[in-house]
Design an enzyme around this catalytic site. Structure first.
Site, PDB file in Angstrom:
ATOM      1  N   ASP A  83      45.063  25.811  45.109  1.00 17.07           N
ATOM      2  CA  ASP A  83      45.580  24.665  44.727  1.00 17.07           C
ATOM      3  C   ASP A  83      46.224  23.650  45.516  1.00 17.07           C
ATOM      4  O   ASP A  83      47.084  24.187  46.489  1.00 17.07           O
ATOM      5  CB  ASP A  83      46.725  24.968  43.501  1.00 17.07           C
ATOM      6  CG  ASP A  83      47.107  23.630  42.927  1.00 17.07           C
ATOM      7  OD1 ASP A  83      46.576  23.190  42.169  1.00 17.07           O
ATOM      8  OD2 ASP A  83      48.569  23.482  43.104  1.00 17.07           O
ATOM      9  N   GLU A 113      41.099  23.384  46.917  1.00 20.37           N
ATOM     10  CA  GLU A 113      41.104  22.222  46.203  1.00 20.37           C
ATOM     11  C   GLU A 113      41.375  21.292  47.393  1.00 20.37           C
ATOM     12  O   GLU A 113      42.574  21.067  47.748  1.00 20.37           O
ATOM     13  CB  GLU A 113      42.227  22.349  45.263  1.00 20.37           C
ATOM     14  CG  GLU A 113      42.419  21.074  44.267  1.00 20.37           C
ATOM     15  CD  GLU A 113      43.428  20.840  43.551  1.00 20.37           C
ATOM     16  OE1 GLU A 113      43.152  20.016  42.326  1.00 20.37           O
ATOM     17  OE2 GLU A 113      44.414  21.451  43.392  1.00 20.37           O
TER      18      GLU A 113
END
Length: 695
Positions: free
Chosen positions: A344, A381
């Protein structure tokens, strides 16, 4: 613990480890003046032990007669000096950063802030021991059964899902197991995943997390889990039988079940920030141990330098903090059996000591050098919210990345918001404008964050009122089209169009070169009722509705068909870019090529075709030495007649999959050079009978 030279000391001393006759405890707190180990009994009474420190700032103690199940925390003493990034407050019982099991959540009504209500910079003397989660000593246990073979990314079909929401309403999962690791591993669940061709399940965060105070204040919770507190501990609330270490065993059993089914386990991990938020938030662990070491701070050393939008940013420019992240990753691979990670806001992890982005960061080099971590999958990401945070395409050959350019363009193509098909070809062949290899592109159209695929064709606007923020949260640019009516309807024409559009999305996703990622439930028409930011919805808004699955069986069946084609035919999943290069034996005309684009007029696309902004139809020819396919993408709302290519490309063409209805396309093979009609808004996969085919 780590084999890579990031921390200047042996990190295996950190955390809690059972030894002969007792347990060893260790904590890195380099600027502390005193550290106490607090052993907590069932009645929450405590016995504190002073720890000793070495030259590296590692505090240790061995306590006899300690067994598994012992709960503990740390009290860290030192100056209260926010101007130097020091917020030591021994009234706060702190969680072990290396804890492998954590008891529970947080009592947000308790004194969990290190500061007073009047000032973020004045210490609060109230003891919080009854309001905070505790670490639990666990016994070593066997790791899960390894998967027989980790697939290459080119073979992978990733399925992003939530541990709790996926089975919370599953009618075949026993009620006491729903929403747990055991429930996710239940045979009926795994049977569905294998039936639709999933090769890897990507779990939304399962490392121990907490909710933000402002979310709890609205009577909600952090459902997605992007608010980590314990990087080594599986989230206790997802265990069916308890939080005193049973969560470790149950997680391992879940991984074994997936591995036995041939499904890899990928964890969505949040190392970019922690659940403590900014300095005005709760102090539960890292901030109280050493604010300036664990977190990025502004030049004033008082305030957090936030590039995550979550209040704090973990500072991996500190070797010891980077070692914590790497030790955690290694633990999840070696002891918990996982096969890869999705990071993330990954850009935060590669910022240097000046907060600048460094694609040669020691974090990336450590993953490449480590003999455990260089054998698993790493998916970025590829952005955060800080300066130069958007790093799509920059991560290099050992990484895969979420391709938001694919997501945005495909949404626009099927809703008619693009001019021509030039970029369509780029996205379909693996986004070579962004990446050095097609397996770097994780193609997706939806994810946990945003509309589901059904909502993408049902709503033009977000409907987030249930989140308690007056519909101000969530993205406004959804690139969606409601097919003529906002929300659900009984109009059969609109319903049929929505199904067709979802089938077109699914087909585009699974037929494009790269690594497809399916959001859980998209194959079954899952809806969030127009909520595009359901992070705080631990409710039917987010949970899978298995009862609604039958109505969307057309999509489920198509997913199974296309993943089977992808698995059985390497020409549909190339691992290297294709460049119109010759393949197969030469014919009387010319040799076939591995990639070509067709206009529908019988020949390949020419310059005028590529520059035609009104064009809504494109044929992608993909082949290898043994087989060839021609895939038509037609987004216009009217049918169109196309002429199939000459025998050089295939003697005849058989429809092997499509997003159309029965009877809209010929069932029999169509000879080369003849014409067929593509119905409106469809994807059609045609397999070639080649000149050198036998029989």
């Amino acid at each position: 613990m780590t084999d890579i030279n990031t921390a200047p000391f042996d990190t295996s001393a950190l955390g809690s480890t059972l030894v002969d006759g007792g347990c060893r405890f260790g904590l890195w707190a380099p600027r502390a003046e005193r550290v106490e180990l607090a052993l907590v009994a069932d009645d929450r009474s405590q016995v504190n032990h002073d720890m000793t420190v070495d030259e590296h700032g590692v505090w240790t103690i061995v306590v006899p007669d300690i067994s598994a199940g012992q709960r503990y925390g740390f009290r860290v003493h030192g100056p209260w000096d926010p101007d130097r990034g020091m917020r030591f407050n021994p009234a706060k019982l702190l969680l072990d950063p290396y804890a492998k099991a954590v008891t529970a959540g947080v009592d947000y009504h308790g004194p969990i802030m290190d500061h007073t209500p009047e000032s973020n910079y004045e210490p609060d003397p109230a003891d919080d021991a009854t309001s905070v989660p505790l670490a639990v000593v666990i016994e070593d246990s066997e790791p899960p059964k390894p998967i027989a073979r980790r697939r290459d990314m080119s073979e992978s079909v990733i399925y992003e899902t939530h541990v709790k929401g996926y089975t919370r309403q599953h009618p075949l999962v026993p009620e006491h197991l729903r929403g747990t690791y055991a429930g996710l591993a239940y045979p009926a669940v795994i049977e569905h995943l294998t039936s639709i061709g999933v090769t890897a399940i990507e779990l939304l965060p399962i490392q121990q997390f907490v909710s933000e105070p402002f979310v709890v204040g609205r009577g909600l919770s952090n459902y997605w889990g992007y608010n980590t507190l314990g990087f080594f501990a599986p989230h206790a609330a997802y265990c069916s039988v308890g939080s005193m270490g049973a969560q470790v065993r149950e997680f391992k059993e879940m991984v074994t079940a997936f591995h036995e089914a041939g499904i890899e386990v990928i964890l969505d991990v949040v190392y970019n920030h922690t659940g403590e938020g900014g300095h005005e938030g709760p102090t539960l662990s890292f901030r109280g141990i050493d604010h300036e070491s664990y977190y990025r701070l502004n030049n004033d050393h008082r305030n957090d330098y936030d590039v995550t939008g979550c209040g704090n940013s973990v500072d991996t420019s500190h070797p010891e903090v980077l070692a914590l992240v790497l030790d955690s990753l290694r633990y999840w691979v070696t002891e918990m059996g996982v096969d890869g990670f999705r990071y993330d806001l990954a850009t935060t992890l590669i910022r240097d000591e000046s907060h600048g982005v460094d694609q040669n960061h020691p974090f990336k080099q450590a993953l490449l050098d480590d003999p455990v971590l260089n054998k698993v999958k790493h998916i970025a990401e590829p952005w955060d919210l800080g300066p130069y945070g958007y790093q799509v395409g920059a991560w290099g050959p050992h990484w895969s990345e979420w391709n938001d350019r694919f997501r945005d363009y495909v949404r626009d193509f099927w809703r008619g918001a693009v001019c021509g098909v030039e970029e369509l070809a780029t996205r379909l062949c693996g986004s070579p404008d962004l990446y050095g290899q097609p397996t770097s592109s994780v193609n997706f159209i939806t994810a946990h964050d945003g509309f589901t695929m059904r909502d993408l064709v049902t709503y033009d606007m977000k409907h987030n009122q249930d989140n308690g923020e007056d519909n101000h949260d969530g993205a406004n640019d959804n690139r969606s089209w409601n097919c003529g009516w906002e929300g659900e309807t009984t109009d059969q024409a609109i319903i049929m169009l929505r199904h067709r559009q979802v089938r077109n999305f699914v087909a585009t996703l699974l037929l494009a070169t790269g690594v497809p990622m399916i959001t859980a439930g998209d194959e079954m028409g899952r809806t969030q009722q127009g909520n595009n930011n359901a992070y705080c919805q631990d409710s039917p808004i987010s949970w899978m509705d298995w009862e609604d699955a039958e109505a969307w069986s057309d999509v489920t069946d198509l997913v199974a068909t296309l993943t089977t084609l992808r698995r059985e035919h390497p020409a549909l999943r190339p691992s290297i870019y294709r460049h119109h290069d010759p393949v197969g034996p030469a014919t009387n005309a010319r040799t076939r090529v591995d990639l070509a684009w067709f206009s529908g007029h019988g020949g390949e696309m020419v310059t005028d075709d590529w520059h035609d902004e009104s064009r809504r139809t494109l044929g992608m020819y993909t082949s290898d030495a043994d087989e060839a396919f021609l895939i038509w993408f037609h987004a216009d709302d009217h049918p169109t007649e196309i002429i199939l290519p000459s025998p050089r490309w295939g003697q005849s063409w058989q429809v092997v999959a499509s997003t159309t209805l029965p009877g809209e396309l010929p069932d029999e093979p169509v000879p080369a050079g003849l014409s067929i009609t593509l119905p409106s808004r469809c994807v059609v996969v045609m397999g070639a009978s080649l000149a050198n085919d036998k029989g």
